[in-house]
Write a protein that holds these residues in place. Structure first.
Motif, PDB file in Angstrom:
ATOM      1  N   TRP A 246      15.479  17.681  -2.105  1.00  0.00           N
ATOM      2  CA  TRP A 246      15.599  17.718  -3.574  1.00  0.00           C
ATOM      3  C   TRP A 246      14.276  17.315  -4.234  1.00  0.00           C
ATOM      4  O   TRP A 246      13.814  17.936  -5.269  1.00  0.00           O
ATOM      5  CB  TRP A 246      16.770  16.821  -4.276  1.00  0.00           C
ATOM      6  N   HIS A 247      13.811  16.343  -3.967  1.00  0.00           N
ATOM      7  CA  HIS A 247      12.260  15.966  -4.188  1.00  0.00           C
ATOM      8  C   HIS A 247      11.245  16.999  -4.257  1.00  0.00           C
ATOM      9  O   HIS A 247      10.418  17.476  -4.868  1.00  0.00           O
ATOM     10  CB  HIS A 247      11.739  14.809  -3.577  1.00  0.00           C
TER      11      HIS A 247
ATOM     12  N   ALA B  37      16.762   2.889  -6.217  1.00  0.00           N
ATOM     13  CA  ALA B  37      18.042   3.446  -5.326  1.00  0.00           C
ATOM     14  C   ALA B  37      17.610   3.956  -3.795  1.00  0.00           C
ATOM     15  O   ALA B  37      18.120   3.623  -2.787  1.00  0.00           O
ATOM     16  CB  ALA B  37      18.630   4.603  -6.059  1.00  0.00           C
ATOM     17  N   ALA B  38      16.252   4.570  -3.706  1.00  0.00           N
ATOM     18  CA  ALA B  38      15.652   4.775  -2.630  1.00  0.00           C
ATOM     19  C   ALA B  38      15.477   3.585  -1.574  1.00  0.00           C
ATOM     20  O   ALA B  38      15.930   3.756  -0.558  1.00  0.00           O
ATOM     21  CB  ALA B  38      14.358   5.392  -2.675  1.00  0.00           C
ATOM     22  N   HIS B  39      15.148   2.465  -2.345  1.00  0.00           N
ATOM     23  CA  HIS B  39      14.953   1.139  -1.275  1.00  0.00           C
ATOM     24  C   HIS B  39      16.256   0.834  -0.833  1.00  0.00           C
ATOM     25  O   HIS B  39      16.477   0.236   0.265  1.00  0.00           O
ATOM     26  CB  HIS B  39      14.268   0.095  -2.328  1.00  0.00           C
ATOM     27  N   VAL B  40      17.330   0.805  -1.669  1.00  0.00           N
ATOM     28  CA  VAL B  40      18.631   0.486  -1.304  1.00  0.00           C
ATOM     29  C   VAL B  40      19.258   1.241  -0.100  1.00  0.00           C
ATOM     30  O   VAL B  40      19.614   0.691   0.758  1.00  0.00           O
ATOM     31  CB  VAL B  40      19.405   0.531  -2.372  1.00  0.00           C
ATOM     32  N   GLY B  41      19.067   2.503  -0.370  1.00  0.00           N
ATOM     33  CA  GLY B  41      19.294   3.648   0.848  1.00  0.00           C
ATOM     34  C   GLY B  41      18.561   3.337   2.056  1.00  0.00           C
ATOM     35  O   GLY B  41      19.148   3.405   3.367  1.00  0.00           O
ATOM     36  N   GLN B  42      17.282   3.321   1.885  1.00  0.00           N
ATOM     37  CA  GLN B  42      16.393   2.895   3.132  1.00  0.00           C
ATOM     38  C   GLN B  42      16.859   1.361   3.888  1.00  0.00           C
ATOM     39  O   GLN B  42      16.945   1.505   5.045  1.00  0.00           O
ATOM     40  CB  GLN B  42      15.122   3.043   2.826  1.00  0.00           C
ATOM     41  N   GLY B  43      16.989   0.542   3.046  1.00  0.00           N
ATOM     42  CA  GLY B  43      17.410  -0.711   3.428  1.00  0.00           C
ATOM     43  C   GLY B  43      18.814  -0.573   4.525  1.00  0.00           C
ATOM     44  O   GLY B  43      18.839  -1.192   5.309  1.00  0.00           O
ATOM     45  N   LEU B  44      19.829   0.206   3.742  1.00  0.00           N
ATOM     46  CA  LEU B  44      21.150   0.379   4.473  1.00  0.00           C
ATOM     47  C   LEU B  44      20.758   1.247   5.611  1.00  0.00           C
ATOM     48  O   LEU B  44      21.667   0.554   6.844  1.00  0.00           O
ATOM     49  CB  LEU B  44      21.878   1.095   3.581  1.00  0.00           C
ATOM     50  N   MET B  45      19.852   2.052   5.681  1.00  0.00           N
ATOM     51  CA  MET B  45      19.888   2.755   6.833  1.00  0.00           C
ATOM     52  C   MET B  45      19.095   1.838   7.985  1.00  0.00           C
ATOM     53  O   MET B  45      19.613   1.969   9.306  1.00  0.00           O
ATOM     54  CB  MET B  45      18.931   3.992   6.778  1.00  0.00           C
ATOM     55  N   TYR B  46      18.073   1.250   7.582  1.00  0.00           N
ATOM     56  CA  TYR B  46      17.599   0.149   8.287  1.00  0.00           C
ATOM     57  C   TYR B  46      18.567  -0.814   9.046  1.00  0.00           C
ATOM     58  O   TYR B  46      18.714  -1.122  10.222  1.00  0.00           O
ATOM     59  CB  TYR B  46      16.287  -0.693   7.821  1.00  0.00           C
ATOM     60  N   LEU B  47      19.298  -1.354   8.096  1.00  0.00           N
ATOM     61  CA  LEU B  47      20.406  -2.456   8.680  1.00  0.00           C
ATOM     62  C   LEU B  47      21.388  -1.522   9.609  1.00  0.00           C
ATOM     63  O   LEU B  47      21.650  -2.329  10.721  1.00  0.00           O
ATOM     64  CB  LEU B  47      21.140  -2.736   7.316  1.00  0.00           C
TER      65      LEU B  47
ATOM     66  N   ARG C 128       0.884  -1.126   0.034  1.00  0.00           N
ATOM     67  CA  ARG C 128       0.113   0.007  -0.035  1.00  0.00           C
ATOM     68  C   ARG C 128       0.732   1.282  -0.082  1.00  0.00           C
ATOM     69  O   ARG C 128       0.313   2.311  -0.017  1.00  0.00           O
ATOM     70  CB  ARG C 128      -0.888  -0.019   1.321  1.00  0.00           C
ATOM     71  N   ARG C 129       2.161   0.981   0.165  1.00  0.00           N
ATOM     72  CA  ARG C 129       2.841   2.274   0.431  1.00  0.00           C
ATOM     73  C   ARG C 129       3.233   3.263  -0.937  1.00  0.00           C
ATOM     74  O   ARG C 129       3.428   2.570  -2.024  1.00  0.00           O
ATOM     75  CB  ARG C 129       4.294   1.901   1.156  1.00  0.00           C
ATOM     76  N   PRO C 130       3.173   4.607  -0.673  1.00  0.00           N
ATOM     77  CA  PRO C 130       3.659   5.283  -1.800  1.00  0.00           C
ATOM     78  C   PRO C 130       5.091   5.003  -2.181  1.00  0.00           C
ATOM     79  O   PRO C 130       5.970   4.436  -1.354  1.00  0.00           O
ATOM     80  CB  PRO C 130       3.765   6.647  -1.342  1.00  0.00           C
ATOM     81  N   GLY C 131       5.454   5.178  -3.476  1.00  0.00           N
ATOM     82  CA  GLY C 131       7.018   4.902  -4.191  1.00  0.00           C
ATOM     83  C   GLY C 131       7.098   5.484  -5.164  1.00  0.00           C
ATOM     84  O   GLY C 131       6.352   6.208  -5.821  1.00  0.00           O
ATOM     85  N   HIS C 132       8.334   5.431  -5.790  1.00  0.00           N
ATOM     86  CA  HIS C 132       8.944   5.764  -6.964  1.00  0.00           C
ATOM     87  C   HIS C 132       9.243   4.643  -7.817  1.00  0.00           C
ATOM     88  O   HIS C 132       9.756   3.770  -7.434  1.00  0.00           O
ATOM     89  CB  HIS C 132       9.936   6.682  -6.649  1.00  0.00           C
ATOM     90  N   PRO C 133       8.969   4.532  -9.081  1.00  0.00           N
ATOM     91  CA  PRO C 133       9.267   3.711  -9.961  1.00  0.00           C
ATOM     92  C   PRO C 133      10.528   3.819 -10.524  1.00  0.00           C
ATOM     93  O   PRO C 133      11.231   4.806 -10.392  1.00  0.00           O
ATOM     94  CB  PRO C 133       8.105   3.657 -11.192  1.00  0.00           C
ATOM     95  N   GLY C 134      11.058   2.821 -11.280  1.00  0.00           N
ATOM     96  CA  GLY C 134      12.428   2.781 -11.892  1.00  0.00           C
ATOM     97  C   GLY C 134      13.766   2.986 -10.994  1.00  0.00           C
ATOM     98  O   GLY C 134      13.602   2.502  -9.701  1.00  0.00           O
ATOM     99  N   ARG C 135      14.748   3.338 -11.626  1.00  0.00           N
ATOM    100  CA  ARG C 135      16.250   3.472 -10.816  1.00  0.00           C
ATOM    101  C   ARG C 135      16.039   4.258  -9.784  1.00  0.00           C
ATOM    102  O   ARG C 135      16.573   3.977  -8.703  1.00  0.00           O
ATOM    103  CB  ARG C 135      17.212   4.038 -11.762  1.00  0.00           C
ATOM    104  N   LEU C 136      15.121   5.358  -9.624  1.00  0.00           N
ATOM    105  CA  LEU C 136      15.352   6.437  -8.132  1.00  0.00           C
ATOM    106  C   LEU C 136      14.459   5.544  -7.385  1.00  0.00           C
ATOM    107  O   LEU C 136      15.058   5.626  -6.051  1.00  0.00           O
ATOM    108  CB  LEU C 136      14.430   7.312  -8.752  1.00  0.00           C
ATOM    109  N   GLY C 137      13.391   4.709  -7.626  1.00  0.00           N
ATOM    110  CA  GLY C 137      12.904   4.144  -6.521  1.00  0.00           C
ATOM    111  C   GLY C 137      13.814   2.828  -6.045  1.00  0.00           C
ATOM    112  O   GLY C 137      13.579   2.446  -4.846  1.00  0.00           O
TER     113      GLY C 137
END
Length: 186
Positions: free
Chosen positions: A169-170, A93-103, A82-91
């Motif tokens: 930036w967004h 990259a956001a998932h990878v960055g958030q995953g690293l922060m969570y880790l 259900r969550r908002p997000g961005h498609p493509g490379r930007l999305g």
């Protein structure tokens, strides 16, 4: 009319629970980094001054962040589709960055707890169930915690700064509503 109840995430915005967890953790982590910066500035000061800079709250805030992270991961999993997000490379990259922060939000306080346990002294400011005093030092636990806790915390800080920078930036450049969704606006 919203597509989901206001407490739950929807495709157009994050719900109240997600936003509350995000901003509470942001405030706690911000405070942690202010404490760490004060301690770093007091590095050459006597031990009592350094301890005053860190304060007894640093460890408790770390444990609180770890507990909130557990809740946040469960809540994220429940709202995954259900969550908002961005498609493509930007999305991605956001998932990878958030995953690293969570880790890192899990690993950094875990290393401090490992170091406290390995010291053999336990964590005297906590109930004995959290970090019991064993009386036996386990040097690899202490060394691992000493070597990585602070360094990985500063890496987390850099990722958080990148996260904040991308939100700005967004908001300012792309004007795509990303920041508004985390603020609960449409």
């Amino acid at each position: 009319m919203p597509s989901a109840p206001l407490w739950r995430d929807g495709p157009d915005r994050y719900g109240r629970i997600s936003r509350a967890l995000h901003w509470i953790m942001a405030a706690l982590l911000g405070w942690q980094f202010l404490i760490a910066a004060a301690e770093r500035l007091a590095e050459d000061a006597p031990a009592v001054v350094r301890l005053a800079a860190i304060g007894p709250g640093h460890a408790w805030i770390g444990v609180t962040v770890l507990a909130l992270l557990g809740l946040r991961l469960i809540w994220t999993a429940l709202n995954r589709n259900r969550r908002p997000g961005h498609p493509g490379r930007l999305g991605r990259a956001a998932h990878v960055g958030q995953g690293l922060m969570y880790l890192l939000m899990a690993v950094v306080p875990s290393l401090a707890l490992l170091r406290a346990y390995g010291s053999g002294r336990g964590w005297p400011r906590a109930d004995p169930w959290l970090i019991p005093a064993t009386g036996t030092e386990v040097s690899w636990m202490v060394q691992l915690g000493q070597a990585l806790h602070g360094e990985l915390a500063w890496l987390l800080f850099a990722l958080i700064l990148g996260h904040v920078g991308m939100a700005i930036w967004h908001h300012r450049v792309r004007r795509d509503g990303t920041l508004s969704r985390m603020l609960g606006r449409r």
